[in-house]
Design an enzyme around this catalytic site. Structure first.
Site, PDB file in Angstrom:
ATOM      1  N   CYS A  72       0.826  -1.207   0.000  1.00  0.00           N
ATOM      2  CA  CYS A  72       0.000   0.000   0.000  1.00  0.00           C
ATOM      3  C   CYS A  72       0.868   1.268   0.000  1.00  0.00           C
ATOM      4  O   CYS A  72       1.478   1.567  -1.012  1.00  0.00           O
ATOM      5  CB  CYS A  72      -0.989  -0.060   1.156  1.00  0.00           C
ATOM      6  SG  CYS A  72      -2.406   1.002   0.875  1.00  0.00           S
ATOM      7  N   HIS A  85      -3.272  -5.275   1.729  1.00  0.00           N
ATOM      8  CA  HIS A  85      -2.602  -5.491   3.025  1.00  0.00           C
ATOM      9  C   HIS A  85      -2.650  -6.953   3.465  1.00  0.00           C
ATOM     10  O   HIS A  85      -3.460  -7.310   4.325  1.00  0.00           O
ATOM     11  CB  HIS A  85      -3.306  -4.670   4.105  1.00  0.00           C
ATOM     12  CG  HIS A  85      -3.060  -3.207   4.036  1.00  0.00           C
ATOM     13  ND1 HIS A  85      -2.033  -2.596   4.718  1.00  0.00           N
ATOM     14  CD2 HIS A  85      -3.700  -2.230   3.367  1.00  0.00           C
ATOM     15  CE1 HIS A  85      -2.056  -1.297   4.483  1.00  0.00           C
ATOM     16  NE2 HIS A  85      -3.062  -1.048   3.656  1.00  0.00           N
ATOM     17  N   GLU A  93      -0.879  -8.468   5.512  1.00  0.00           N
ATOM     18  CA  GLU A  93      -0.544  -8.616   6.942  1.00  0.00           C
ATOM     19  C   GLU A  93      -1.795  -8.530   7.826  1.00  0.00           C
ATOM     20  O   GLU A  93      -1.728  -8.829   9.016  1.00  0.00           O
ATOM     21  CB  GLU A  93       0.498  -7.562   7.358  1.00  0.00           C
ATOM     22  CG  GLU A  93      -0.005  -6.138   7.488  1.00  0.00           C
ATOM     23  CD  GLU A  93      -0.235  -5.437   6.141  1.00  0.00           C
ATOM     24  OE1 GLU A  93      -0.135  -6.087   5.083  1.00  0.00           O
ATOM     25  OE2 GLU A  93      -0.527  -4.223   6.165  1.00  0.00           O
TER      26      GLU A  93
END
Ligand code: GLN
Length: 206
Positions: free
Chosen positions: A88, A181, A183
């Site tokens: 991002c 994202h 994560e």
């Protein structure tokens, strides 16, 4: 020696910790059995096998990169052949061309990016995506005020698109950029892919 979850040698992975969601990457990498170093000084780059530039606010991270003397050391790290991944805001910082960023980032991937490209009404959304290099079911991707990749050229290539063809991930040798994202999900497959994309040591010396 304790192995990581996929049976490989544990690596020391740096996560640029100037601003943004570096803790979420840290937690995922530690769950995978790797060591994590939160990078706040350029000298720490010498001690890591791979680097993540996290999501956050790209203008703020760009400002902190410049004020902490990180720009050239990060460019050198990208050229070293070790894996580097921008998620991002991190992808924005890796791009050579960015629409609407008020100062230079790292400018190393042959991609052009538009910030906050999905507009306010879809600030955040999720999608199930096929990513080149990832086997099994689609990858569940979380987008938060995400950028999109307007074009990819030279040594970079698109490795993931939305259904309408919008590019949301690209790879250039040891460099990876995603506008979403990974994560923030429990799925470690993109982190595994990232850790596998470094050039061999011989190539790095050449
Ligand atoms: N909108 C942010 C920017 O342009 C990126 C958002 C994110 O990293 N989740 O910097």
């Amino acid at each position: 020696m304790t192995m990581s979850t996929n049976g490989r040698r544990p690596l020391t992975v740096g996560v640029l910790a100037l601003q943004g969601d570096f803790r979420e990457h840290r937690e995922m990498l530690e769950r995978m059995g790797h060591h994590v170093s939160e990078i706040r000084k350029p000298g720490q780059l010498d001690e890591i096998d791979a680097l993540i530039i996290p999501g956050g606010e790209s203008t703020t991270i760009a400002r902190l990169i410049l004020s902490n003397g990180f720009q050239q050391p990060l460019r050198d790290f990208c050229a070293s052949g070790k894996p580097v991944w921008g998620t991002c805001a991190g992808a924005i910082l890796l791009a050579r061309q960015v629409d609407n960023l008020d100062r230079p980032g790292i400018e190393t991937m042959d991609i052009s990016i538009q910030r906050n490209a999905f507009g306010r009404q879809v600030d955040s959304f999720e999608a199930a995506l096929q990513v080149e290099g990832i086997a099994g079911p689609p990858f569940h991707a979380v987008f938060i005020r995400a950028p999109l990749f307007l074009s990819v050229w030279g040594n970079a290539r698109a490795i993931c698109t939305l259904e309408d063809g919008t590019i949301v991930a690209a790879r250039q040798g040891n460099l990876l950029a995603t506008s979403f994202h990974p994560e923030l999900t429990g799925d470690t497959r993109l982190h595994e892919l990232f850790l596998s994309i470094g050039a061999p040591a011989e190539a790095r010396r050449g």
